[in-house]
Design a protein around this motif. Structure first.
Motif, mmCIF file in Angstrom:
data_model
loop_
_atom_site.group_PDB
_atom_site.id
_atom_site.type_symbol
_atom_site.label_atom_id
_atom_site.label_comp_id
_atom_site.label_asym_id
_atom_site.label_seq_id
_atom_site.Cartn_x
_atom_site.Cartn_y
_atom_site.Cartn_z
ATOM 1 N N HIS A 5 21.415 37.610 38.575
ATOM 2 C CA HIS A 5 22.194 37.903 39.779
ATOM 3 C C HIS A 5 22.893 36.643 40.291
ATOM 4 O O HIS A 5 24.049 36.696 40.732
ATOM 5 N N LYS A 6 22.189 35.506 40.214
ATOM 6 C CA LYS A 6 22.759 34.250 40.680
ATOM 7 C C LYS A 6 23.949 33.833 39.805
ATOM 8 O O LYS A 6 24.977 33.378 40.312
ATOM 9 N N TYR A 8 25.815 35.895 38.023
ATOM 10 C CA TYR A 8 26.877 36.867 38.294
ATOM 11 C C TYR A 8 27.631 36.494 39.578
ATOM 12 O O TYR A 8 28.866 36.530 39.627
ATOM 13 N N LYS A 9 26.898 36.118 40.611
ATOM 14 C CA LYS A 9 27.517 35.733 41.877
ATOM 15 C C LYS A 9 28.364 34.476 41.703
ATOM 16 O O LYS A 9 29.467 34.366 42.259
ATOM 17 N N ASN A 13 32.429 34.140 42.340
ATOM 18 C CA ASN A 13 33.018 33.118 43.218
ATOM 19 C C ASN A 13 34.032 32.257 42.464
ATOM 20 O O ASN A 13 35.089 31.908 43.007
#
Length: 278
Positions: A5-6, A8-9, A13
């Motif tokens: 998830h990190k 992907y985020k 960005n």
């Protein structure tokens, strides 16, 4: 799972940052070019491949010291855009609100006319509007520029869609307390419509600020020029003042940026709600 998830985020960005830089590329190149002399602009054009030693404030010095007509154009655009925002929001919101909350004969027909006018290109309406300004003897006045923009069909449509989502119970409660219909709108409903006012203030302000074709038709004297017309007049067969044109264009961005910063907290909410209600 958390690590994925990190990542992907972070990718999201990064992608948005790249898109933002691409969108800002014309503005950045314009700002850089505004510090370059005219000879360099003609020889190399607008480019990032520049020599820092060639940079100077000569273009801005000329605008601030030797170009009083530029500030007259600037003031004309500020006055016209400010009046357009205030008058357009006032009249368009009243019309849109009435079409949304009141049941009266011909309401749907009026709304169909609004939709029809939205679909008609402005170029088709220019000649009849120009003839009307001539008949009213309003050529070369602020009024001739403002009149076609006071009640904007797109703003009427937007306010109507937004007002459809307003709670009708508040209107009934206000009537029971003896509030007039004008009081209901100005004291109760208008505060609830602030996001829509912010969104339309930005859109109408941007439209008026960049308006070129209609002022070009109805304005005659140099002291009545708006910024788009005035800056365009710098390019003539006898001389192309690209350096002054680019520096002047950079300064024209400032009011729109200030307008967006002032209203941006409501902008997204206004567009989203106005787009889904009704």
């Amino acid at each position: 799972m958390y690590k994925d998830h990190k990542v992907y985020k972070w990718l999201i960005n990064l992608s948005l940052t790249i898109v933002c830089l691409i969108a800002l590329f014309p503005l950045i190149s314009l700002i850089i070019s505004s510090f370059r002399p005219s000879s360099e602009l003609i020889r190399r054009g607008i480019t990032f491949n520049v020599n820092i030693s060639d940079f100077s404030l000569a273009n801005y010095n000329y605008i601030f010291v030797q170009a009083p007509e530029y500030w007259q154009w600037y003031m004309n655009s500020l006055i016209i855009s400010g009046l357009t925002i205030v008058l357009s929001l006032f009249f368009s919101s009243i019309v849109g609100y009435a079409l949304a909350v009141y049941n009266f004969k011909g309401r749907n027909l009026i709304f169909l006319f609004v939709l029809f006018i939205i679909m008609v290109p402005f170029e088709i309406l220019m000649l009849p509007l120009y003839q009307l300004m001539v008949d009213l003897q309003l050529i070369n006045t602020y009024t001739s520029i403002l009149l076609p923009l006071i009640v904007a069909p797109i703003a009427v449509f937007f306010f109507r869609q937004y007002a459809l989502g307003l709670p009708k119970e508040l209107m009934d409660a206000a009537r029971i307390d003896g509030c007039t219909e004008y009081g209901i709108f100005f004291r109760i409903m208008m505060p609830l419509m602030l996001p829509s006012f912010a969104a339309m203030a930005i859109l109408q302000g941007l439209t008026s600020w960049n308006n070129f074709l209609w002022p070009l038709l109805v304005v005659r004297s140099n002291d009545m020029f708006t910024l788009p017309i005035g800056l365009a007049s710098l390019l003539t067969p006898y001389g192309n003042n690209y350096d002054i044109l680019i520096a002047g264009s950079v300064l024209t961005v400032i009011p729109i940026v200030i307008l967006f910063i002032f209203f941006q907290r409501y902008f997204v909410a206004g567009l989203t709600t106005g787009g889904v209600k009704g």
